[in-house]
Design an enzyme around this catalytic site. Structure first.
Site, PDB file in Angstrom:
ATOM      1  N   ASP A   1     -33.496  15.314 -15.477  1.00  0.00           N
ATOM      2  CA  ASP A   1     -33.778  14.099 -14.719  1.00  0.00           C
ATOM      3  C   ASP A   1     -33.222  14.364 -13.317  1.00  0.00           C
ATOM      4  O   ASP A   1     -32.018  14.248 -13.099  1.00  0.00           O
ATOM      5  CB  ASP A   1     -33.099  12.888 -15.357  1.00  0.00           C
ATOM      6  CG  ASP A   1     -33.325  11.620 -14.552  1.00  0.00           C
ATOM      7  OD1 ASP A   1     -34.459  11.390 -14.103  1.00  0.00           O
ATOM      8  OD2 ASP A   1     -32.346  10.861 -14.367  1.00  0.00           O
TER       9      ASP A   1
ATOM     10  N   GLU B   1     -38.833  15.587 -15.059  1.00  0.00           N
ATOM     11  CA  GLU B   1     -39.561  14.377 -14.670  1.00  0.00           C
ATOM     12  C   GLU B   1     -40.245  14.597 -13.326  1.00  0.00           C
ATOM     13  O   GLU B   1     -39.658  15.182 -12.412  1.00  0.00           O
ATOM     14  CB  GLU B   1     -38.595  13.198 -14.578  1.00  0.00           C
ATOM     15  CG  GLU B   1     -39.291  11.878 -14.300  1.00  0.00           C
ATOM     16  CD  GLU B   1     -38.353  10.689 -14.327  1.00  0.00           C
ATOM     17  OE1 GLU B   1     -38.684   9.684 -13.681  1.00  0.00           O
ATOM     18  OE2 GLU B   1     -37.292  10.764 -14.988  1.00  0.00           O
TER      19      GLU B   1
ATOM     20  N   ASP C   1     -28.298   8.917 -16.717  1.00  0.00           N
ATOM     21  CA  ASP C   1     -29.043  10.084 -16.235  1.00  0.00           C
ATOM     22  C   ASP C   1     -29.156  11.158 -17.319  1.00  0.00           C
ATOM     23  O   ASP C   1     -30.187  11.820 -17.445  1.00  0.00           O
ATOM     24  CB  ASP C   1     -28.396  10.662 -14.974  1.00  0.00           C
ATOM     25  CG  ASP C   1     -28.464   9.680 -13.815  1.00  0.00           C
ATOM     26  OD1 ASP C   1     -29.582   9.353 -13.390  1.00  0.00           O
ATOM     27  OD2 ASP C   1     -27.396   9.224 -13.361  1.00  0.00           O
TER      28      ASP C   1
END
Length: 171
Positions: free
Chosen positions: A6, A65, A137
């Site tokens: 992420d 991502e 996160d």
């Protein structure tokens, strides 16, 4: 073994899972926190941090991502650069890179693309049978890894179904 990322220019979450038969095993997660003010130093820290995680866990797949369109264009650019630093760390060791949108990740993990961070944290904790909720996160990064796993499993099932259909037609 899948490394999920992420990305962020200040905090980059990571999560590592392994598949053993039908079981998904949690191997580790955390955050690369960057305190430097200079963007160049932050990007180097992201690259170095991801490289260290790759060296430690030796994943076979790297999932990250995709950049979403933020309200602030400057933030989106910095996020994209941090993402690029992480991708370069993976390609530097010839890891295959897979990209997923935030919506795909949430859909895969929670069941709805509009899920919020707490829902992702809850489902990641449940799916991986963790004894405590990971930091947001890190949970998002584990969600990326799980999304990649679910996508791969779906593609394998689809390929198997297509093969069976072809065999039936040939008989």
């Amino acid at each position: 073994m899948i490394l999920g990322i992420d990305p962020g220019s200040r905090i980059t979450g990571y999560g590592v899972i392994a598949v053993r038969g039908r079981n998904t095993e949690y191997l580790g997660s955390g955050c690369i926190k960057v305190l430097d003010d200079s963007l160049a130093k932050r990007l180097k820290n992201v690259f170095d941090g991801v490289s260290e995680i790759i060296q430690q866990f030796k994943p076979t797949s790297f999932a990250i991502e995709q950049v979403f369109m933020a309200k602030n264009p400057d933030s989106a650019l910095k996020l994209g650069q941090a993402r690029g630093a992480a991708i370069v760390a993976a390609t530097h060791v010839d890891l295959p890179v897979f990209e997923y949108s935030a919506r795909q990740i949430k859909q895969s993990v929670v069941g709805k693309g509009s899920a919020d961070k707490t829902q992702v944290q809850h489902m990641v904790t449940h799916l991986l049978k963790l004894n405590k909720i990971p930091q947001a996160d890190a949970a998002d990064a584990l969600g990326v890894a799980l999304c990649h796993l679910h996508t791969e499993q779906s593609l394998i099932k689809m390929a198997g179904s297509a093969t069976k259909t072809v065999r039936r037609r040939l008989q």
